[in-house]
Design an enzyme around this catalytic site. Structure first.
Site: not given
Ligand code: PLP
Length: 416
Positions: A61, A119, A191, A216
């Site tokens: 962890r 998101y 992000d 992704k």
């Molecule tokens: N940021 C974006 C732009 C996303 O599209 C997503 C998920 O679809 C996330 C963050 C969150 O990621 P996770 O599903 O790996 O927690």
């Protein structure tokens, strides 16, 4: 007393099986260190590691070699052109890293500026979770710098942006946002899930921290969940401390898959971006389509910003504009559902960035947390369908979308 291994009982011998010595040769693939705990030669060594005076591993962890190797690899790709050092931290998911970043740099009474088109999971976290602990977020159009300037406050700690917004594909002007954030004493956190290296490297454009849902493009095969954040060693060390306390650490098996994915990241992403451009250009001309959002189309409002910020490719003119194409057919919500459900190559599926082309009806899936007002503020049409373009042949994807759009039928007036 049984002290020699051969004199020990059967269970002791079974538990203390021989372990291989450290290898003289470097393995080409980073091994999966699937161990929750690590042993020490002495209590003094253990104590030195825990108090930070010695490097190494004690408990997964806290840190794990496979997870660290993944994060260091991301830092190498994100920070390849930076003059100074960069560090990265691995997380169990994109949301684990996003939440840890906000826990690290905000406190009760703090203010955050985030995109209206953020998101959905980030929106839900900021509104419902951080909000409960006294962090206030204003959701604004971050492509409108006057709105950003007007919303900044003395207690603003983070200006948050997505390089390419999910699903509107709006492109954030990162240097301008960095300047505004820094003037206000805030951090610019980006992000960049939809614009991974080599599409864009936000740290080169003034971002203090860049994060990804590694689930992704970084992993790229829809078989592992993870997250990662990269920035200066000082900021990243503070985030690591919060990760340790909140526990969103990346598992070694996932880390192995995510790191392996990085080895083909430029190949996959370049091909996906080229297919997405061909797909967006073809679909934009279909009479059943109200609009197509893709930053590679010259008419896209963020096209010029993308050309300024994105990597121009090995030949200096092969920009990659990402592989998310949002298609809005006529017919509102029902039109969007019908388009998604008639596709035969693209699959209705969660997530994005993998080898398979996936579609989702935005308002009922990724952005279900948004009510109609929030959808309108984010510029998301209730009929929008997000395509995450994969590695299939462009001609098959275009034919698939064309047959689905043809089947929507009717005149434009009827569809309205
Ligand atoms: N940021 C974006 C732009 C996303 O599209 C997503 C998920 O679809 C996330 C963050 C969150 O990621 P996770 O599903 O790996 O927690």
């Amino acid at each position: 007393m049984a002290s020699e291994p051969s004199e020990r009982g059967e269970n002791t011998r079974a538990v203390h099986l021989p372990v291989p010595p450290p290898l003289a040769q470097q393995p080409l693939a980073v091994p999966v260190y699937r161990s929750a705990a690590f042993a020490f030669g002495s209590s003094a060594e253990y104590a030195a590691l825990l108090n930070g005076s010695a490097a190494g591993y004690s408990y997964s962890r806290i840190d794990n070699p496979t997870a660290d190797s993944f994060a260091a690899s991301v830092a190498a790709l994100e920070a390849c052109q930076l003059p100074g050092p960069a560090a990265a931290q691995p997380f169990a998911s994109g949301m684990a890293v996003i939440s840890a970043v906000f826990w690290t740099f905000t406190e009760a009474g703090a203010h955050v500026l985030a995109p209206a088109a953020v998101y959905g999971g980030t929106y839900g976290f900021l509104r419902d979770v951080a909000g409960k602990f006294g962090v206030r977020t204003d959701f604004v159009d971050v492509t409108d710098l006057d709105q950003v300037r007007a919303a900044l406050r003395p207690e603003t700690r983070i200006v948050y942006a997505e390089t390419v917004a999910n699903p509107t594909t709006a492109v954030a002007d990162l240097p301008a946002l960095a300047e505004l954030a820094h003037q206000a004493g805030a951090l610019l956190v980006v992000d960049s899930t939809l614009a991974p290296p080599p599409v864009c490297r936000p740290l080169e454009h003034g971002a203090d921290l860049v994060l990804h849902s590694a689930t992704k493009y970084l992993g790229g095969h829809s078989d592992a969940t993870g997250g990662v954040v990269t920035g200066s060693p000082e900021l990243v060390a503070r985030i690591r401390a919060v990760r340790i306390d909140t526990g969103g650490s990346l598992a070694p098996d996932e880390a192995f898959l995510l790191r392996r994915g990085l080895e083909t990241l430029p190949l996959r992403v370049s091909r996906q971006c080229a297919t997405a451009l061909a797909f967006a250009s073809a679909v934009a001309g279909h009479p059943a389509v109200r609009r197509v959002d893709y930053p590679g189309l010259p008419g896209h409002p963020g096209h010029q910003v993308a050309r300024r910020l994105f990597d121009a490719g090995p030949d200096g003119q092969s920009y990659r504009f990402g592989a998310i194409v949002t298609v809005t057919p006529y017919g509102g919500r029902a039109g969007g559902y019908a388009l998604a459900d008639r596709l035969r190559v693209a699959q209705v599926a969660t997530s994005l960035g993998g080898t398979h082309t996936k579609v989702s009806h935005v308002a009922s899936t990724t952005h279900r947390q948004f009510d109609d007002a929030a959808l309108a503020a984010a510029g998301i049409d209730p009929g929008a369908v997000r395509f995450s373009v994969g590695l299939e042949d462009a001609a098959d994807l275009i034919a698939d979308a064309t047959q689905a759009l043809d089947a929507l039928g009717g005149t434009r007036e009827e569809r309205e």
